[in-house]
Write a protein that holds these residues in place. Structure first.
Motif, PDB file in Angstrom:
ATOM      1  N   THR A   6      -0.419  -7.021   6.290  1.00 31.68           N
ATOM      2  CA  THR A   6       0.258  -6.731   5.022  1.00 31.68           C
ATOM      3  C   THR A   6       1.066  -5.444   5.143  1.00 31.68           C
ATOM      4  O   THR A   6       0.702  -4.530   5.884  1.00 31.68           O
ATOM      5  N   PHE A   7       2.151  -5.385   4.422  1.00 34.66           N
ATOM      6  CA  PHE A   7       3.015  -4.195   4.440  1.00 34.66           C
ATOM      7  C   PHE A   7       3.772  -4.128   3.120  1.00 34.66           C
ATOM      8  O   PHE A   7       3.974  -5.154   2.459  1.00 34.66           O
ATOM      9  N   ASN A   8       4.173  -2.951   2.738  1.00 32.76           N
ATOM     10  CA  ASN A   8       4.980  -2.790   1.533  1.00 32.76           C
ATOM     11  C   ASN A   8       6.432  -2.591   1.901  1.00 32.76           C
ATOM     12  O   ASN A   8       6.752  -1.796   2.770  1.00 32.76           O
TER      13      ASN A   8
ATOM     14  N   GLU B 104       4.555  -6.492  -1.726  1.00 31.56           N
ATOM     15  CA  GLU B 104       3.698  -6.550  -0.548  1.00 31.56           C
ATOM     16  C   GLU B 104       4.012  -7.828   0.227  1.00 31.56           C
ATOM     17  O   GLU B 104       3.878  -8.932  -0.301  1.00 31.56           O
TER      18      GLU B 104
END
Ligand SMILES: *[C@@H]1O[C@H](CO)[C@@H](O)[C@H](O)[C@H]1NC(C)=O
Ligand SMILES: *[C@@H]1O[C@H](CO)[C@@H](O)[C@H](O)[C@H]1NC(C)=O
Ligand SMILES: *[C@@H]1O[C@H](CO)[C@@H](O)[C@H](O)[C@H]1NC(C)=O
Ligand SMILES: *[C@@H]1O[C@H](CO)[C@@H](O)[C@H](O)[C@H]1NC(C)=O
Length: 398
Positions: free
Chosen positions: A71-73, A86
């Protein structure tokens, strides 16, 4: 005598049945159905975006890959302005017990879309993600279940989220950036020694037989003179799959393996493959701009502590905006996705999947000479069954 003869026949038949069990039947249509809607984290496209993600995860898991979610923003531009969302890259690893220099291969495709009408969610990049899934399915089936191959080297399948490079306005970093910088480099233990390269499958369905449907600018001619000449001989039709790489040794090796496998069956097809190796020195132009909107560029442009450390990566693509889109088969009406999937486009997709699967099987695995006769694996059952039946038939003749 007869019994021995029948036994031999049964053995040969059994063996050939198992050999025939190498599954190369590409079933792309059912996969495509899951990627016909826009998949974007806003503007009412959120549900199909999440559905696509869940489907990829479920499939990877079903194939027996070890699934990880990264996961990453990131920031995307929506109708309400910039928004932090996200993103989730779905990573499926077929882990090998050991690797050698240049062994590890990545195959990746984006599962999200932008919100542009052209070329739409099926072409960009529904076809690519469907091809990724089919390649993963056929590869894992053949190394895990068919008994025909044994895996030697780690092979990683990744469905990238949020290719912000193809979004509008000032977007955040893409899923590909996060994958390379915050997952792959750690996985490789901060060294490119064992990395063989990545295949990025992006936009692979637009085969266009209209004359002059391909970009023929002077920049294109200067960058890819051979492709340019071969296009000219074909009325500049957009009827080829492009394979774009850097000129370094590892990239060239990976590319050559794909090209060889793509052309292996020498079948006569209404389309072809073009080797589009980039020149050593690049000048900024619209061709480069177009061929760096895919996630390949995150490998090419990788840096360690500010030092350029390009990683080998091969882009497989119909060249996106350098090729005009086909006419809508529905005129001005809204077109169901199925209508776009002509026989020729399906064949075009299948050729890429077969080329990729064969490349992976030959490069990452070893063909087993003979399956063990008493293997308990489900897929060797047909041969055992046949053997038994034929031996029984033999009884009647005694
Ligand atoms: C993304 O941002 C949200 C809200 O600030 C936060 O709760 C979440 O932990 C962040 N996710 C990642 C992967 O950094
Ligand atoms: C690949 O794996 C097979 C089966 O385990 C093994 O026999 C073969 O030697 C390996 N090949 C290489 C090149 O490591
Ligand atoms: C990069 O920088 C970090 C932190 O400054 C350091 O620990 C690491 O060793 C550096 N890596 C390389 C390859 O120079
Ligand atoms: C056949 O099965 C036996 C018992 O299950 C096992 O010990 C043997 O290794 C198997 N042979 C092969 C070639 O798989």
């Amino acid at each position: 005598m007869r019994r021995i003869g029948l036994g031999l026949l049964a053995f040969i038949l059994g063996a050939s049945l198992v050999a025939a069990d190498i599954d190369m039947e590409v079933k792309i249509v059912e996969k495509l159905q899951h990627f016909s809607e826009y998949r974007f984290p806003a503007n009412n496209h959120e549900d199909s975006w999440i559905e696509a993600r869940n489907y990829v995860e479920k499939e990877f898991d079903f194939y027996g890959l070890r699934v990880q979610k990264q996961t990453f923003n990131s920031t995307v531009w929506t109708l309400e302005g910039d928004q932090t969302v996200e993103g989730v890259n779905i990573i499926g690893v077929a882990q090998a017990t050991s690797n050698k220099p240049g062994a590890i291969v990545v195959v990746g495709a984006n599962y999200d879309t932008n919100t542009r009408e052209n070329p739409g969610p099926l072409f960009n990049n529904g076809a690519g993600i469907a091809a990724l899934l089919e390649t993963a399915r056929l590869f894992t089936h053949n190394i895990k279940w068919s008994g025909s191959f044994k895996q030697n080297y780690t092979t990683i399948f990744v469905a990238f989220d949020l290719n912000t490079k193809e979004h509008d306005n000032e977007p955040g970093k893409s899923g590909g950036w996060y994958f390379v910088n915050e997952w792959l480099w750690d996985y490789l233990e901060s060294s490119d020694a064992n990395f063989g390269g990545a295949f990025v499958v992006d936009s692979i369905m637009n085969v266009n037989q209209e004359p002059n449907s391909q970009d023929t600018s002077e920049d294109f001619r200067r960058m890819f003179p051979e492709t340019y000449n071969s296009m000219a001989k074909n009325s500049n039709k957009g009827n080829f799959i492009g394979v774009v790489t850097q000129p370094d040794e590892k990239s060239q090796k990976l590319k050559d393996q794909f090209v060889g496998n793509y052309r292996k069956d020498r079948r006569k097809r209404p389309f072809r493959l073009e080797d589009m190796t980039l020149p050593t020195v690049l000048h900024k132009n619209n061709i480069i701009s177009e061929l760096t909107t895919q996630e390949t560029v995150e490998f090419w442009a990788f840096q360690v502590n500010g030092t350029a450390t390009p990683l080998p990566a091969v882009l497989i693509s119909d060249t996106e905006k350098l090729r005009s889109m086909p006419e809508s088969p529905c005129g001005t009406r809204v077109c169901p996705p199925k209508a776009w999937l002509t026989e020729e486009r399906e064949e075009f997709l299948v050729a890429t999947v077969e080329g990729l699967t064969n490349t992976l099987l030959r490069r990452q695995a070893t063909r087993l000479p003979n399956p063990p006769a008493n293997s308990s694996e489900a897929t060797s059952l047909p041969s055992l069954f046949t053997t038994v039946v034929i031996l029984l038939i033999g009884r009647f003749y005694q």
